[in-house]
Write a protein that holds these residues in place. Structure first.
Motif, short mmCIF file in Angstrom:
data_model
loop_
_atom_site.label_atom_id
_atom_site.label_comp_id
_atom_site.label_asym_id
_atom_site.label_seq_id
_atom_site.Cartn_x
_atom_site.Cartn_y
_atom_site.Cartn_z
N ALA A 99 6.95 -2.86 -25.53
CA ALA A 99 5.75 -2.48 -26.01
C ALA A 99 4.30 -2.57 -25.56
O ALA A 99 3.37 -1.98 -25.48
CB ALA A 99 5.70 -4.13 -26.78
N ASP A 100 4.28 -2.79 -23.74
CA ASP A 100 3.53 -2.60 -22.56
C ASP A 100 3.05 -0.94 -22.71
O ASP A 100 1.81 -1.05 -21.78
CB ASP A 100 3.88 -3.05 -21.06
N GLU A 101 3.86 -0.48 -22.96
CA GLU A 101 3.18 1.15 -22.37
C GLU A 101 3.08 1.04 -21.06
O GLU A 101 1.88 1.67 -21.35
CB GLU A 101 2.77 1.75 -23.70
N ALA A 102 3.91 0.92 -19.76
CA ALA A 102 2.93 0.86 -18.73
C ALA A 102 3.64 2.12 -18.60
O ALA A 102 4.84 3.17 -18.47
CB ALA A 102 3.92 -0.17 -17.28
N PRO A 103 3.00 2.73 -16.96
CA PRO A 103 2.83 4.36 -16.66
C PRO A 103 4.40 4.52 -15.98
O PRO A 103 4.84 3.54 -15.38
CB PRO A 103 2.22 4.63 -16.49
N LYS A 104 4.86 5.70 -16.02
CA LYS A 104 6.28 5.66 -15.56
C LYS A 104 6.51 6.81 -14.69
O LYS A 104 4.86 8.14 -14.24
CB LYS A 104 7.23 7.10 -16.19
N CYS A 105 6.55 6.53 -13.11
CA CYS A 105 6.24 7.13 -11.90
C CYS A 105 6.81 7.41 -11.03
O CYS A 105 8.18 6.46 -11.30
CB CYS A 105 5.29 6.82 -10.66
N ARG A 133 0.45 -1.60 0.34
CA ARG A 133 0.19 -0.28 -0.02
C ARG A 133 0.78 1.58 0.15
O ARG A 133 0.59 2.24 -0.31
CB ARG A 133 -0.99 0.03 1.70
N ILE A 134 1.85 1.24 1.00
CA ILE A 134 2.77 2.21 0.65
C ILE A 134 3.47 2.57 -0.84
O ILE A 134 3.70 3.45 -1.14
CB ILE A 134 4.47 2.34 2.24
N CYS A 135 3.71 1.78 -1.21
CA CYS A 135 4.21 1.53 -2.91
C CYS A 135 3.54 2.42 -3.28
O CYS A 135 4.02 2.93 -4.30
CB CYS A 135 4.34 0.44 -2.91
N ARG A 136 2.13 1.46 -3.45
CA ARG A 136 1.42 2.18 -4.30
C ARG A 136 0.25 3.76 -4.25
O ARG A 136 0.42 4.25 -4.55
CB ARG A 136 -0.74 1.86 -4.52
N THR A 137 1.25 4.04 -2.94
CA THR A 137 0.77 5.68 -2.80
C THR A 137 1.90 6.36 -3.25
O THR A 137 1.97 7.71 -3.20
CB THR A 137 1.08 5.68 -0.73
N LEU A 138 3.28 6.28 -3.33
CA LEU A 138 4.71 6.92 -3.90
C LEU A 138 4.23 6.18 -5.17
O LEU A 138 4.46 7.65 -5.70
CB LEU A 138 5.44 5.40 -3.81
N HIS A 139 3.58 5.29 -5.55
CA HIS A 139 3.86 5.60 -7.50
C HIS A 139 2.61 6.43 -7.34
O HIS A 139 2.10 7.28 -8.52
CB HIS A 139 2.68 4.48 -7.52
N GLU A 140 0.70 6.87 -7.22
CA GLU A 140 0.13 7.30 -7.17
C GLU A 140 0.12 9.33 -7.22
O GLU A 140 -0.44 9.40 -6.89
CB GLU A 140 -1.29 6.58 -6.99
N ALA A 163 16.15 5.94 -6.42
CA ALA A 163 15.41 5.71 -6.68
C ALA A 163 14.90 7.28 -8.09
O ALA A 163 16.02 8.16 -7.88
CB ALA A 163 14.77 7.60 -5.63
N GLY A 164 13.98 7.15 -8.84
CA GLY A 164 13.74 7.27 -10.29
C GLY A 164 12.60 7.21 -10.77
O GLY A 164 11.65 6.51 -10.44
N MET A 165 12.23 8.40 -11.41
CA MET A 165 11.07 7.96 -12.72
C MET A 165 11.55 6.78 -13.40
O MET A 165 12.62 6.22 -13.85
CB MET A 165 10.73 9.06 -13.44
N SER A 166 10.23 5.80 -12.92
CA SER A 166 10.58 4.58 -13.49
C SER A 166 9.06 3.94 -14.14
O SER A 166 8.20 3.97 -13.80
CB SER A 166 11.23 3.74 -12.20
N ASP A 167 9.61 3.22 -14.82
CA ASP A 167 8.34 1.78 -14.52
C ASP A 167 7.64 1.55 -13.58
O ASP A 167 8.26 1.47 -12.35
CB ASP A 167 8.81 0.46 -15.04
N TYR A 168 6.07 1.05 -12.98
CA TYR A 168 5.79 1.19 -11.84
C TYR A 168 5.87 -0.03 -11.03
O TYR A 168 6.39 -0.38 -10.12
CB TYR A 168 4.17 1.60 -11.65
N ALA A 169 6.48 -1.41 -12.04
CA ALA A 169 6.51 -2.01 -11.53
C ALA A 169 7.70 -2.78 -10.97
O ALA A 169 8.77 -4.09 -10.72
CB ALA A 169 6.26 -3.88 -12.36
N ASN A 170 8.86 -1.19 -11.68
CA ASN A 170 10.28 -1.47 -10.88
C ASN A 170 10.47 -2.16 -9.06
O ASN A 170 11.40 -2.37 -8.67
CB ASN A 170 10.96 0.32 -11.09
N ASP A 171 9.70 -1.30 -8.56
CA ASP A 171 9.89 -1.37 -6.56
C ASP A 171 9.22 -2.76 -6.80
O ASP A 171 9.75 -3.38 -5.60
CB ASP A 171 8.54 -0.72 -6.50
#
Length: 588
Positions: free
Chosen positions: A462-468, A406-413, A495-503
Motif C-alpha cells: 500500500a505504500d507504493e514505494a518506488p522500485k530501482c 551514500r553509495i546505496c543512494r547513488t545506486l538507487h538513483e 541484485a534485482g529491481m526491488s523496493d528501494y528499502a531492501n538494501d
C-alpha cells in the motif's frame, strides 16, 4: 612375543633366506654383535635353521603381519583451491600418476590387499577404485562438520595391524611392508625452525611428546602404522570421546597426543624426499613443475582464456575465506592479482546468475565495482581483480556507515535497471516452499509469525514505494576499501529491481545495527531526517530482510550446511522489527 632384535633377524630371513648377518646389520642399523646374538637366540629357539625360517619362525612372525590399510580421502582439501572445487586432492595426477592410485599400488606390491578408502567430499569420484583395485569404500558423512577423527571412527572396527594413510601423499620409495614390529608414525627431519608437529622420543624411539612448532627436530609426516595393541586402546578412546563437543574439531592425532602416555607408538625416520605432502599448489609445482600445464582443469582453462595468460604464469594460488554461498581463491599472473569465485553446491536454487551478471555489468559502468572482469552467467564462476591490502568499513562508525548509505543512494538513483526482480517477501515464500518439499515446518511459533509477515506485506504494498536496482545483500562484508580509500561494492548475487528499502533492511540486519544506529543510517541515506512514513517503511524492510534470510538459513541447514549464529540473528531482527513496523503502520 618377539623382541625387536629377533623380529629384525626373522623378517630379514623371511625376505631373503640365507642373508648374512653382516647384511642384516647393514640394512637394519643394528650392530653386528647384536645381530649375531639375535641369530643365535632364534636358532636356539628353533625359529631358524640353516639360514631359513622354520614353520615355528613363520608362526612367531605372524602377530606382526600387516592385516589391512585405511586411506583417508574424505576431506575438502580447501588449501588446494580452485582445483579441489573440481575434484578431490587425492585424485590429482602428479608426475603422471594419480596420487591415491600410486599409493594403492604400493600397498598391493607389499602384499596388503585389504584396503579401505574412507570418502566424503565428492565421494562418487572414488567409486571407480572399487572396480579397478577391489578396495572397500566407506562413506564419512560428517566430513564437513568434524575433523578427520570422523573418518577413523567410521572404520574403528577395522583397526588392527593397520596402515593409516592420507590419499594425497606421494612416496618416492614404497614405504609399506608386509610385517611391522610395532606402531609407528613416520617422520622427517627439519633443520632450523618449523611449524610442523615436532616429535620428542625416549627409549627405543618411543614418542613421548608432540608439540606444534620447533627447531632442528623430527616432525610427523606421512603414513602411520597401528599395531593391534595401539588400535584396541585407540578405538576405545575414540568411542568414549567421540560425542564430546571438544572432539569435533580435533585431528585423530590430537586424541593420540591427549593419551600419549598410554598409547605406545614409536617414531620411524625417513630420509628427506621419500615422503611428500603438498600443502599448496605452489609446493606441488615445485615437486612436479609440469603439473599445472598437464592438469585437467576447466577452471584453469577458463582463467587462461579470459586473461590471455598461460597456465605457467599462474602462481600464488591460495584459498580465501569462503562465504555461505561461494568458494573463492586468490591467484596471480604476470599482469596482476585476481580472485576466482566458484559457485557453491546448491546455489543454483538460490541465485539467479543471469541477473547477477547483468547487475555486475551495471555496477562496473557506475563505478561501484571496478573489480569485476568476467562472469559466466550460466555456470556462475567469476574472475575479479584482487584489491591489495583491502579492508572493510566499520558499520558502527557513523562516518563510514554514512558513506555506505551514500553509495546505496547513488545506486538507487542511477536509473539503471535489469530484467529480473528481487522481492524479500516472494523470496521468503520461495524458500518456504523449498523447505516444505523436505518435510513439514514444525518450528514452534513459525506459522503465527508467517501470518504476521503476510499482514506486513499488505501494508508495504500500500505504500507504493518506488522500485530501482538494488544490491539486496548490502552490508559491510560486501564492501572493500583500498589503500586510496576507494570503496568497492562487491558480490551482486541477489541484485534485482526491488523496493528501494531492501538494501537498507539488509544492511541493518547483517551489520547488526542497534536501534539508534538504524535511525542514524536512515537519516544518512536521505541526507536529512527521515519522515515517519519513510521510517515505518524501512523498518518493515528490516523485518522482511530478516525473515527472508531466516528462511534462507533454514533451507541451507536443511541441505546440510552450517549457518551458525546467523540463523538466530536473522530470526531476531525479523521478529523484532516485524513487531515495530506493524505497530507503526497500525498507528497511522
Amino acid at each position: 612375543m618377539l623382541d625387536k632384535k629377533s623380529f629384525t633377524v626373522l623378517n630379514a630371513l623371511r625376505q631373503t633366506p640365507g642373508t648374512s648377518q653382516r647384511d642384516i646389520a647393514a640394512s637394519s642399523g643394528l650392530s653386528l654383535g647384536t645381530v649375531n646374538a639375535a641369530m643365535k637366540a632364534t636358532i636356539k629357539a628353533g625359529l631358524v635353521q640353516d639360514g631359513t625360517l622354520t614353520s615355528a619362525g613363520l608362526q612367531a612372525l605372524a602377530p606382526h603381519k600387516v592385516e589391512n590399510a585405511v586411506i583417508m580421502a574424505a576431506g575438502l582439501s580447501s588449501r588446494f583451491a580452485p582445483i579441489s572445487y573440481e575434484k578431490p586432492k587425492g585424485l590429482l595426477k602428479v608426475r603422471g600418476e594419480v596420487l591415491i592410485e600410486r599409493q594403492i599400488e604400493q600397498l598391493l606390491e607389499a602384499g596388503i590387499t585389504d584396503i579401505t578408502v574412507v570418502v566424503g567430499y565428492k565421494k562418487e569420484y572414488f567409486f571407480y577404485l572399487r572396480q579397478k583395485y577391489g578396495v572397500n569404500i566407506v562413506n564419512n558423512d560428517e566430513y564437513v562438520s568434524r575433523n578427520n577423527n570422523g573418518s577413523l571412527y567410521r572404520v574403528r572396527e577395522k583397526l588392527g595391524n593397520t596402515y593409516v594413510c592420507s590419499s594425497d601423499d606421494y612416496f618416492t620409495e614404497n614405504p609399506f611392508e608386509p610385517y611391522v614390529y610395532k606402531a609407528y608414525y613416520s617422520a622427517q627431519y627439519a633443520a632450523g625452525d618449523t611449524k610442523e608437529w615436532c616429535i620428542t622420543t625416549g627409549a627405543q624411539d618411543r614418542i613421548t611428546k608432540v608439540v606444534v612448532g620447533g627447531s632442528n627436530s623430527w616432525y610427523m609426516l606421512g603414513h602411520v602404522y597401528f599395531d593391534r595393541t595401539f588400535s584396541k586402546r585407540f578405538a576405545e578412546i575414540l568411542e568414549s570421546e567421540y560425542n564430546d563437543p571438544e572432539t569435533v574439531d580435533k585431528l585423530w592425532e590430537d586424541l593420540y597426543i591427549d593419551h600419549i602416555k598410554e598409547l605406545d607408538m614409536t617414531m620411524r625416520p625417513y630420509p628427506a624426499g621419500v615422503i611428500n605432502e603438498f600443502d599448496s599448489l605452489d609446493e606441488l609445482r615445485a615437486f612436479d613443475p609440469h603439473f599445472l600445464e598437464n592438469v585437467d582443469s576447466e577452471i584453469f582453462d577458463n582463467i587462461t582464456e579470459i586473461l590471455g595468460c598461460t597456465k605457467a604464469e599462474i602462481h600464488d594460488v591460495y584459498p580465501l575465506k569462503q562465504s555461505l554461498t561461494n568458494l573463492s581463491c586468490h591467484f596471480a599472473t604476470n599482469d596482476g592479482e585476481y580472485v576466482y569465485r566458484h559457485p557453491g553446491v546448491g546455489t543454483e536454487l538460490l541465485v539467479n546468475r543471469a541477473s547477477e551478471y547483468a547487475a555486475l555489468k551495471k555496477a562496473k559502468e557506475l563505478g561501484l565495482d571496478d573489480t569485476f572482469i568476467h562472469e559466466d552467467p550460466e555456470r556462475g564462476w567469476k574472475i575479479s581483480k584482487f584489491v591489495t591490502n583491502a579492508k572493510q568499513p566499520d558499520p558502527h562508525d557513523q562516518t563510514q556507515m554514512a558513506r555506505m548509505m551514500r553509495i546505496c543512494r547513488t545506486l538507487h538513483e542511477s536509473g539503471a535497471s535489469v530484467e529480473t526482480e528481487f522481492d524479500f517477501y516472494k523470496e521468503a515464500k520461495r524458500y518456504e516452499s523449498l523447505l516444505l518439499e523436505k518435510g513439514p515446518i514444525d518450528i514452534p511459533g513459525y506459522w503465527d509469525l508467517a501470518g504476521k509477515v503476510d499482514q506486513l506485506e499488505k501494508f508495504v504494498i500500500a505504500d507504493e514505494a518506488p522500485k530501482c536496482l538494488c544490491h539486496n545483500d548490502f552490508f559491510y562484508l560486501n564492501f572493500l576499501i583500498d589503500e586510496s580509500d576507494k570503496y568497492y561494492l562487491i558480490d551482486w548475487e541477489y541484485a534485482g529491481m526491488s523496493d528501494y528499502a531492501n538494501d537498507f533492511g539488509t544492511c541493518c540486519v547483517c551489520c547488526e545495527l542497534k536501534p539508534n544506529e538504524v535511525d542514524a543510517a536512515l537519516d544518512a541515506y536521505f541526507g536529512r531526517p527521515a519522515t515517519n512514513a519513510e521510517r515505518t517503511h524501512n523498518y518493515a524492510h528490516i523485518a522482511l530482510a530478516g525473515w527472508c534470510w531466516y528462511l534462507w538459513a533454514l533451507l541451507k541447514e536443511a541441505e546440510g550446511d552450517f549457518v551458525g549464529e546467523w540463523l538466530y540473528i536473522y530470526y531476531n531482527y525479523g521478529t523484532e522489527y516485524l513487531t515495530k513496523a506493524l505497530a507503526l503502520y497500525k498507528e497511522d
